[in-house]
Design a protein around this motif. Structure first.
Motif, PDB file in Angstrom:
ATOM      1  N   GLN A   1       0.843  -1.182   0.000  1.00  0.00           N
ATOM      2  CA  GLN A   1       0.000   0.000   0.000  1.00  0.00           C
ATOM      3  C   GLN A   1       0.890   1.248   0.000  1.00  0.00           C
ATOM      4  O   GLN A   1       2.009   1.226   0.505  1.00  0.00           O
ATOM      5  CB  GLN A   1      -0.904   0.053   1.248  1.00  0.00           C
ATOM      6  CG  GLN A   1      -1.916  -1.080   1.349  1.00  0.00           C
ATOM      7  CD  GLN A   1      -1.307  -2.403   1.775  1.00  0.00           C
ATOM      8  OE1 GLN A   1      -0.447  -2.447   2.656  1.00  0.00           O
ATOM      9  NE2 GLN A   1      -1.724  -3.488   1.120  1.00  0.00           N
ATOM     10  N   ILE A   2       0.366   2.316  -0.599  1.00  0.00           N
ATOM     11  CA  ILE A   2       1.033   3.610  -0.541  1.00  0.00           C
ATOM     12  C   ILE A   2       0.029   4.628  -0.014  1.00  0.00           C
ATOM     13  O   ILE A   2      -1.128   4.666  -0.470  1.00  0.00           O
ATOM     14  CB  ILE A   2       1.567   4.056  -1.917  1.00  0.00           C
ATOM     15  CG1 ILE A   2       2.563   3.022  -2.458  1.00  0.00           C
ATOM     16  CG2 ILE A   2       2.235   5.430  -1.811  1.00  0.00           C
ATOM     17  CD1 ILE A   2       3.119   3.345  -3.844  1.00  0.00           C
ATOM     18  N   TYR A   3       0.476   5.430   0.934  1.00  0.00           N
ATOM     19  CA  TYR A   3      -0.361   6.455   1.540  1.00  0.00           C
ATOM     20  C   TYR A   3       0.268   7.824   1.288  1.00  0.00           C
ATOM     21  O   TYR A   3       1.470   7.940   1.051  1.00  0.00           O
ATOM     22  CB  TYR A   3      -0.487   6.232   3.048  1.00  0.00           C
ATOM     23  CG  TYR A   3      -1.101   4.916   3.441  1.00  0.00           C
ATOM     24  CD1 TYR A   3      -2.462   4.813   3.718  1.00  0.00           C
ATOM     25  CD2 TYR A   3      -0.321   3.761   3.544  1.00  0.00           C
ATOM     26  CE1 TYR A   3      -3.034   3.601   4.090  1.00  0.00           C
ATOM     27  CE2 TYR A   3      -0.885   2.546   3.909  1.00  0.00           C
ATOM     28  CZ  TYR A   3      -2.242   2.473   4.183  1.00  0.00           C
ATOM     29  OH  TYR A   3      -2.798   1.277   4.540  1.00  0.00           O
ATOM     30  N   ALA A   4      -0.564   8.865   1.370  1.00  0.00           N
ATOM     31  CA  ALA A   4      -0.083  10.228   1.187  1.00  0.00           C
ATOM     32  C   ALA A   4      -0.736  11.136   2.226  1.00  0.00           C
ATOM     33  O   ALA A   4      -1.798  10.817   2.779  1.00  0.00           O
ATOM     34  CB  ALA A   4      -0.401  10.724  -0.221  1.00  0.00           C
ATOM     35  N   ALA A   5      -0.097  12.283   2.497  1.00  0.00           N
ATOM     36  CA  ALA A   5      -0.636  13.220   3.472  1.00  0.00           C
ATOM     37  C   ALA A   5       0.114  14.538   3.393  1.00  0.00           C
ATOM     38  O   ALA A   5       1.149  14.652   2.720  1.00  0.00           O
ATOM     39  CB  ALA A   5      -0.541  12.652   4.889  1.00  0.00           C
ATOM     40  N   ASN A   6      -0.412  15.520   4.079  1.00  0.00           N
ATOM     41  CA  ASN A   6       0.271  16.795   4.286  1.00  0.00           C
ATOM     42  C   ASN A   6       0.305  17.066   5.787  1.00  0.00           C
ATOM     43  O   ASN A   6      -0.749  17.086   6.438  1.00  0.00           O
ATOM     44  CB  ASN A   6      -0.462  17.931   3.555  1.00  0.00           C
ATOM     45  CG  ASN A   6      -0.322  17.825   2.048  1.00  0.00           C
ATOM     46  OD1 ASN A   6       0.782  17.710   1.522  1.00  0.00           O
ATOM     47  ND2 ASN A   6      -1.450  17.841   1.340  1.00  0.00           N
ATOM     48  N   PHE A   7       1.500  17.216   6.302  1.00  0.00           N
ATOM     49  CA  PHE A   7       1.675  17.449   7.737  1.00  0.00           C
ATOM     50  C   PHE A   7       2.403  18.765   7.969  1.00  0.00           C
ATOM     51  O   PHE A   7       3.070  19.291   7.071  1.00  0.00           O
ATOM     52  CB  PHE A   7       2.456  16.301   8.377  1.00  0.00           C
ATOM     53  CG  PHE A   7       1.768  14.965   8.286  1.00  0.00           C
ATOM     54  CD1 PHE A   7       0.564  14.732   8.927  1.00  0.00           C
ATOM     55  CD2 PHE A   7       2.324  13.930   7.542  1.00  0.00           C
ATOM     56  CE1 PHE A   7      -0.082  13.506   8.837  1.00  0.00           C
ATOM     57  CE2 PHE A   7       1.701  12.700   7.446  1.00  0.00           C
ATOM     58  CZ  PHE A   7       0.491  12.490   8.098  1.00  0.00           C
TER      59      PHE A   7
END
Length: 211
Positions: A89-95
């Motif tokens: 799985q690949i996940y993405a986000a902005n932190f």
């Protein structure tokens, strides 16, 4: 260690690479999680998967909205084909900060692969395969996490490199796919890879077939 981190940031800025923030799994320092995205095809990420799976967290210098990504198999995959990934799985986000990324749970799933066989990820050395994002990438992100939950067989995994594909590469592959619709391609493996990529992008397939 601080100097090495500065070097990594400089390299990422100059070459459009990634800055690794965390990860696990390694046979040794020379094959640790940082090697998956170091833009060096002489290295690889490899090791025995721990309980719960293997992962790498990294960020880009600037927010990006990747169209697809590429995986390059290990240098000895022909002899150790079981080390190819089967489920990942690949996940993405902005932190707000790098520290927040390593502890966060607010990740958005953008890729979910299950039961990937050798027809899709061949048992070949240094073989680069493009993948579309199965869940789509709807906006720009700066932080990404790769999780590998199963090897093709056994408990060891490896991969030489993960790269985000560029818009120029996407357009080039799109043209190759369009051309392949009307010509017989003797390079069956290459044609299959194009098919699989466009299978991820049904809209692109439809557009190509109607041209």
């Amino acid at each position: 260690q601080e100097i090495a981190k500065i070097d990594e940031v400089v390299k990422a800025a100059l070459e459009g690479g990634f800055i690794v923030l965390g990860g696990n799994t390694a046979w040794g320092d020379g094959e640790n999680h940082t090697k998956l995205v170091d833009k060096d095809f002489e290295t690889k990420w490899g090791g025995a998967m721990p309980a719960g799976g293997s992962y790498v967290i990294f960020r880009t210098m600037e927010p990006t909205q990747p169209l697809f990504y590429k995986l390059t198999t290990g240098n000895d995959t022909e002899g150790y084909s079981g080390r190819n990934w089967k489920d990942w799985q690949i996940y993405a986000a902005n932190f707000a900060s790098d520290a927040e990324a390593t502890d966060a749970e607010d990740w958005v799933l953008i890729e979910d692969r299950k039961d990937i066989g050798q027809d899709r990820l061949p048992a070949a050395n240094f073989f680069t395969v493009p993948f579309g994002f199965s869940e789509g990438v709807e906006e720009e992100y700066q932080y990404f996490k790769v999780e590998v939950s199963a090897a093709y067989s056994g408990s060891d995994i490896q991969m030489t490199e993960l790269e985000f594909g560029t818009e120029e590469e996407f357009e080039e592959m799109k043209q190759q796919y369009i051309d392949s619709l009307s010509t017989f391609n003797l390079d069956v493996v290459a044609e299959e890879e194009l098919f699989f990529l466009y299978e991820d992008y049904e809209g692109a397939i439809s557009d190509a077939e109607n041209m």
